[in-house]
Motif scaffolding. Structure first.
Motif, PDB file in Angstrom:
ATOM      1  N   UNK A 283       0.885  -1.256  -0.037  1.00 38.32           N
ATOM      2  CA  UNK A 283      -0.077  -0.025   0.015  1.00 38.32           C
ATOM      3  C   UNK A 283       0.850   1.194  -0.008  1.00 38.32           C
ATOM      4  N   UNK A 284       1.799   1.426   1.009  1.00 41.67           N
ATOM      5  CA  UNK A 284       2.840   2.405   0.727  1.00 41.67           C
ATOM      6  C   UNK A 284       3.616   2.581  -0.400  1.00 41.67           C
ATOM      7  N   UNK A 285       3.966   1.460  -1.063  1.00 39.08           N
ATOM      8  CA  UNK A 285       4.534   1.561  -2.323  1.00 39.08           C
ATOM      9  C   UNK A 285       3.539   2.071  -3.295  1.00 39.08           C
ATOM     10  N   UNK A 286       2.364   1.750  -3.481  1.00 41.12           N
ATOM     11  CA  UNK A 286       1.409   2.345  -4.193  1.00 41.12           C
ATOM     12  C   UNK A 286       0.969   3.745  -4.067  1.00 41.12           C
ATOM     13  N   UNK A 287       0.846   4.313  -2.641  1.00 38.74           N
ATOM     14  CA  UNK A 287       0.922   5.511  -2.372  1.00 38.74           C
ATOM     15  C   UNK A 287       2.121   6.411  -3.107  1.00 38.74           C
ATOM     16  N   UNK A 288       3.425   6.081  -2.953  1.00 37.62           N
ATOM     17  CA  UNK A 288       4.486   6.778  -3.247  1.00 37.62           C
ATOM     18  C   UNK A 288       4.375   6.785  -4.742  1.00 37.62           C
ATOM     19  N   UNK A 289       4.053   5.651  -5.429  1.00 34.80           N
ATOM     20  CA  UNK A 289       4.077   5.636  -6.818  1.00 34.80           C
ATOM     21  C   UNK A 289       3.184   6.823  -7.307  1.00 34.80           C
TER      22      UNK A 289
END
Length: 112
Positions: A3-9
């Motif tokens: 989820x954090x990876x998606x938000x950063x992306x």
């Protein structure tokens, strides 16, 4: 973690779009020598805009692609406010995005 990876992306995409919108996105990359600077933010060879575009965004995209651990101690906002201090109105939205980036990765609210 994902989820954090998606938000950063998503935030990297917003940064890219905002830099393009305000005319700070470059079509040509700096030299490989300029990109190889060992100083923080490549201050000796790149502008802060170039560092975001050619160092920060690609490195973060690579971490996301590899599903690698993201940095947890990020503090870009103080540097950004110093770099842009003479043009705060023009870069207001960019600064807001950089502040969100710091918050997302470090968990610390930036000092405005």
């Amino acid at each position: 973690m994902f989820n954090k990876h998606l938000l950063v992306s998503e935030l990297l995409l917003e940064l890219t779009r905002e830099m393009q919108r305000i005319g700070r996105w470059q079509s040509e990359a700096p030299s490989s020598e300029a990109l190889a600077s060992q100083l923080p933010f490549c201050v000796d060879t790149l502008s802060f805009d170039q560092w975001i575009q050619f160092i920060l965004i690609p490195r973060m995209q690579q971490l996301i692609l590899l599903e690698a651990e993201l940095p947890s101690s990020v503090s870009l906002y103080p540097m950004a406010t110093e770099v842009y201090k003479e043009e705060l109105a023009e870069v207001e939205d960019l600064l807001r995005l950089i502040g969100r980036f710091d918050l997302l990765l470090s968990g610390k609210v930036v000092d405005r």
